[in-house]
Design a protein around this motif. Structure first.
Motif, PDB file in Angstrom:
ATOM      1  N   ALA A  85       5.352   0.727  -4.558  1.00 12.87           N
ATOM      2  CA  ALA A  85       4.624   0.108  -3.449  1.00 12.87           C
ATOM      3  C   ALA A  85       4.231  -1.332  -3.782  1.00 12.87           C
ATOM      4  CB  ALA A  85       3.383   0.923  -3.110  1.00 12.87           C
ATOM      5  N   ALA A  86       3.784  -1.581  -5.007  1.00 12.18           N
ATOM      6  CA  ALA A  86       3.411  -2.941  -5.399  1.00 12.18           C
ATOM      7  C   ALA A  86       4.632  -3.857  -5.410  1.00 12.18           C
ATOM      8  CB  ALA A  86       2.746  -2.930  -6.772  1.00 12.18           C
ATOM      9  N   ILE A 139       5.208  -7.203  -3.010  1.00 12.44           N
ATOM     10  CA  ILE A 139       5.516  -8.539  -3.526  1.00 12.44           C
ATOM     11  C   ILE A 139       6.779  -9.087  -2.879  1.00 12.44           C
ATOM     12  CG2 ILE A 139       6.265  -9.797  -5.588  1.00 12.44           C
ATOM     13  CD1 ILE A 139       4.323  -7.926  -7.157  1.00 12.44           C
ATOM     14  N   LEU A 140       7.803  -8.261  -2.778  1.00 14.46           N
ATOM     15  CA  LEU A 140       9.058  -8.720  -2.191  1.00 14.46           C
ATOM     16  C   LEU A 140       8.907  -9.060  -0.710  1.00 14.46           C
ATOM     17  CD1 LEU A 140      11.572  -6.290  -3.925  1.00 14.46           C
ATOM     18  CD2 LEU A 140      11.159  -8.712  -4.446  1.00 14.46           C
ATOM     19  N   GLN A 198       6.909 -12.406  -0.184  1.00 14.37           N
ATOM     20  CA  GLN A 198       7.658 -13.643  -0.408  1.00 14.37           C
ATOM     21  C   GLN A 198       8.266 -14.154   0.895  1.00 14.37           C
ATOM     22  OE1 GLN A 198      10.492 -12.715  -3.471  1.00 14.37           O
ATOM     23  NE2 GLN A 198       9.026 -13.085  -5.109  1.00 14.37           N
ATOM     24  N   ARG A 199       8.846 -13.273   1.676  1.00 14.42           N
ATOM     25  CA  ARG A 199       9.427 -13.673   2.962  1.00 14.42           C
ATOM     26  C   ARG A 199       8.351 -14.185   3.916  1.00 14.42           C
ATOM     27  NH1 ARG A 199      13.783  -9.014   4.564  1.00 14.42           N
ATOM     28  NH2 ARG A 199      15.309  -9.516   2.949  1.00 14.42           N
ATOM     29  N   LEU A 200       7.239 -13.466   3.970  1.00 16.21           N
ATOM     30  CA  LEU A 200       6.160 -13.871   4.870  1.00 16.21           C
ATOM     31  C   LEU A 200       5.559 -15.209   4.460  1.00 16.21           C
ATOM     32  CD1 LEU A 200       4.364 -10.449   5.360  1.00 16.21           C
ATOM     33  CD2 LEU A 200       5.776 -11.663   7.021  1.00 16.21           C
ATOM     34  N   THR A 240      -4.500 -13.947   4.391  1.00 18.58           N
ATOM     35  CA  THR A 240      -5.531 -13.580   5.369  1.00 18.58           C
ATOM     36  C   THR A 240      -5.137 -12.331   6.141  1.00 18.58           C
ATOM     37  OG1 THR A 240      -6.193 -15.888   5.604  1.00 18.58           O
ATOM     38  CG2 THR A 240      -6.817 -14.376   7.382  1.00 18.58           C
ATOM     39  N   TRP A 241      -3.911 -12.305   6.657  1.00 16.29           N
ATOM     40  CA  TRP A 241      -3.469 -11.150   7.438  1.00 16.29           C
ATOM     41  C   TRP A 241      -3.282  -9.908   6.576  1.00 16.29           C
ATOM     42  CZ3 TRP A 241      -4.255 -10.441  12.237  1.00 16.29           C
ATOM     43  CH2 TRP A 241      -4.373 -11.529  13.096  1.00 16.29           C
ATOM     44  N   THR A 242      -2.833 -10.078   5.342  1.00 12.27           N
ATOM     45  CA  THR A 242      -2.675  -8.933   4.440  1.00 12.27           C
ATOM     46  C   THR A 242      -4.025  -8.287   4.152  1.00 12.27           C
ATOM     47  OG1 THR A 242      -0.725  -9.935   3.414  1.00 12.27           O
ATOM     48  CG2 THR A 242      -1.842  -8.210   2.169  1.00 12.27           C
TER      49      THR A 242
END
Length: 69
Positions: free
Chosen positions: A22-23, A27-28, A31-33, A44-46
């Motif tokens: 899950a971690a 992370i992957l 990176q895109r976001l 903020t959204w996470t």
């Protein structure tokens, strides 16, 4: 995880493996976001989504200090 004894470590091992997967996925995907929305918006959204998803569980368990007596 759990009560020590024979055969009890499988659950703990599975939880550690799931947590690692899950971690890594987080992370992957982050990176895109981050490339698209920037680090501040992504963070903020996470944190907002994580809080909203875990808040019902925290409130139903008696609050954040229930286990610290």
């Amino acid at each position: 995880m759990g009560v020590p004894g024979p055969g009890r470590s499988v659950l703990g091992d599975a939880l550690v493996l799931f947590s690692t997967v899950a971690a890594t996925a987080s992370i992957l995907l982050s990176q895109r976001l981050i490339r698209h929305y920037g680090p501040v918006n992504t963070t903020t959204w996470t944190l907002t989504c994580g809080t909203l998803l875990t808040l019902p569980f925290a409130l139903s368990s008696g609050g954040p200090t229930q286990g610290f007596r």
